[in-house]
Design a protein around this motif. Structure first.
Motif, PDB file in Angstrom:
ATOM      1  N   VAL A 275      12.232 -18.137   1.164  1.00 35.18           N
ATOM      2  CA  VAL A 275      12.795 -16.907   1.567  1.00 35.18           C
ATOM      3  C   VAL A 275      14.373 -16.992   1.505  1.00 35.18           C
ATOM      4  CG1 VAL A 275      13.354 -15.437   3.355  1.00 35.18           C
ATOM      5  CG2 VAL A 275      10.928 -16.396   3.361  1.00 35.18           C
TER       6      VAL A 275
ATOM      7  N   ARG B  63      16.396 -14.346  -0.885  1.00 32.05           N
ATOM      8  CA  ARG B  63      17.278 -13.640  -0.392  1.00 32.05           C
ATOM      9  C   ARG B  63      18.449 -13.734  -1.155  1.00 32.05           C
ATOM     10  NH1 ARG B  63      16.814 -11.654   4.407  1.00 32.05           N
ATOM     11  NH2 ARG B  63      15.466 -13.290   5.187  1.00 32.05           N
TER      12      ARG B  63
ATOM     13  N   LEU C 123      16.514  -7.481   0.373  1.00 34.65           N
ATOM     14  CA  LEU C 123      14.954  -8.277   0.601  1.00 34.65           C
ATOM     15  C   LEU C 123      14.773  -7.885   2.062  1.00 34.65           C
ATOM     16  CD1 LEU C 123      12.806 -10.340  -0.229  1.00 34.65           C
ATOM     17  CD2 LEU C 123      14.538 -11.991   0.919  1.00 34.65           C
ATOM     18  N   GLU C 124      13.400  -7.568   2.153  1.00 32.96           N
ATOM     19  CA  GLU C 124      12.881  -7.347   3.523  1.00 32.96           C
ATOM     20  C   GLU C 124      11.515  -8.220   3.439  1.00 32.96           C
ATOM     21  OE1 GLU C 124      13.821  -5.899   6.266  1.00 32.96           O
ATOM     22  OE2 GLU C 124      15.660  -5.095   5.228  1.00 32.96           O
ATOM     23  N   VAL C 125      11.235  -9.188   4.426  1.00 29.80           N
ATOM     24  CA  VAL C 125      10.012  -9.854   4.523  1.00 29.80           C
ATOM     25  C   VAL C 125       9.014  -9.112   5.347  1.00 29.80           C
ATOM     26  CG1 VAL C 125       8.575 -11.960   5.006  1.00 29.80           C
ATOM     27  CG2 VAL C 125      10.913 -12.045   3.962  1.00 29.80           C
ATOM     28  N   GLU C 126       7.854  -8.681   4.857  1.00 33.47           N
ATOM     29  CA  GLU C 126       6.795  -7.876   5.536  1.00 33.47           C
ATOM     30  C   GLU C 126       5.701  -8.699   5.974  1.00 33.47           C
ATOM     31  OE1 GLU C 126       6.188  -4.348   3.486  1.00 33.47           O
ATOM     32  OE2 GLU C 126       8.287  -3.829   3.045  1.00 33.47           O
TER      33      GLU C 126
ATOM     34  N   SER D 178       3.994 -12.910   6.105  1.00 32.21           N
ATOM     35  CA  SER D 178       4.033 -14.393   5.984  1.00 32.21           C
ATOM     36  C   SER D 178       2.988 -15.043   6.635  1.00 32.21           C
ATOM     37  CB  SER D 178       5.313 -14.933   6.151  1.00 32.21           C
ATOM     38  OG  SER D 178       5.539 -15.181   7.533  1.00 32.21           O
TER      39      SER D 178
ATOM     40  N   LEU E 236       3.626 -14.698   1.095  1.00 30.75           N
ATOM     41  CA  LEU E 236       4.748 -13.889   1.404  1.00 30.75           C
ATOM     42  C   LEU E 236       4.433 -12.373   0.770  1.00 30.75           C
ATOM     43  CD1 LEU E 236       7.897 -15.781   0.888  1.00 30.75           C
ATOM     44  CD2 LEU E 236       7.264 -14.991   2.947  1.00 30.75           C
TER      45      LEU E 236
ATOM     46  N   PHE F 131       6.808  -9.215   0.458  1.00 31.63           N
ATOM     47  CA  PHE F 131       8.295  -8.773   0.766  1.00 31.63           C
ATOM     48  C   PHE F 131       8.466  -7.276  -0.274  1.00 31.63           C
ATOM     49  CE2 PHE F 131       8.160 -12.280  -2.174  1.00 31.63           C
ATOM     50  CZ  PHE F 131       9.133 -11.512  -3.431  1.00 31.63           C
ATOM     51  N   SER F 132       9.535  -6.929   0.261  1.00 34.81           N
ATOM     52  CA  SER F 132       9.861  -5.817  -0.827  1.00 34.81           C
ATOM     53  C   SER F 132      11.537  -6.095  -1.106  1.00 34.81           C
ATOM     54  CB  SER F 132       9.894  -4.498   0.108  1.00 34.81           C
ATOM     55  OG  SER F 132      10.775  -4.340   1.229  1.00 34.81           O
ATOM     56  N   HIS F 133      12.033  -5.222  -2.175  1.00 35.61           N
ATOM     57  CA  HIS F 133      13.381  -5.321  -2.559  1.00 35.61           C
ATOM     58  C   HIS F 133      13.591  -4.340  -3.372  1.00 35.61           C
ATOM     59  CE1 HIS F 133      12.935  -7.175  -6.702  1.00 35.61           C
ATOM     60  NE2 HIS F 133      11.622  -7.589  -6.214  1.00 35.61           N
TER      61      HIS F 133
END
Length: 153
Positions: free
Chosen positions: A66, A70, A76-79, A81, A94, A96-98
């Motif tokens: 992560v 980052r 970056l947003e971890v949605e 895991s 994982l 995630f969005s970005h």
């Protein structure tokens, strides 16, 4: 789907052959650069304007993926895991969005550790296209195999 088998011939995973099955109609490149086994992209771009794709790569095992993400990605947003068994092998996952330009991008990433190296499949698509591609990417992840290389006696 059809096989896009790609034995990885590099020092990071010298003891295993790495294979993956990708959608037949996708444009696939095998070993485009060191550490990358396969890249694939959908031939057609959805209405979102962001082409879905995947990358299968090997790298030295990172302690915190992560933090690596980052440092490389915008917003970056971890949605989600998780850690679980996929096809009988331990994997970390994982979601995630970005941001890529004006696109809100969703990614799913599966990571296996093999002989001290990380084998990572990263799938990306526009957030608006997630429902259309998440099952495809799960099938691709389930197809990843790393088999010990048989040495001639």
């Amino acid at each position: 789907m059809t096989s896009a088998e790609n034995p990885v011939d590099q020092p990071l995973l010298p003891t295993h052959d790495l294979t993956v099955v990708v959608p037949r109609q996708w444009v696939t490149r095998r070993a485009p650069e060191r550490g990358i086994a396969v890249t694939a992209r959908a031939r057609t771009v959805p209405a979102s304007g962001f082409p879905p794709g995947l990358v299968l790569q090997t790298a030295p095992r990172a302690d915190d993926p992560v933090e690596t993400l980052r440092s490389q990605l915008t917003d970056l947003e971890v949605e989600d895991s998780d850690a679980f068994d996929l096809e009988g092998r331990p994997v970390t996952y994982l979601r995630f969005s970005h941001r890529v330009g004006v696109s809100d991008v969703m990614c799913e990433q599966w990571r296996w550790v093999v002989d001290g190296a990380a084998v990572t499949l990263t799938a990306s698509m526009a957030r608006d296209d997630y429902a259309d591609y998440c099952d495809v990417f799960e099938e691709v992840a389930a197809s990843v195999e790393f088999r010990p290389v048989r040495r001639a006696a």
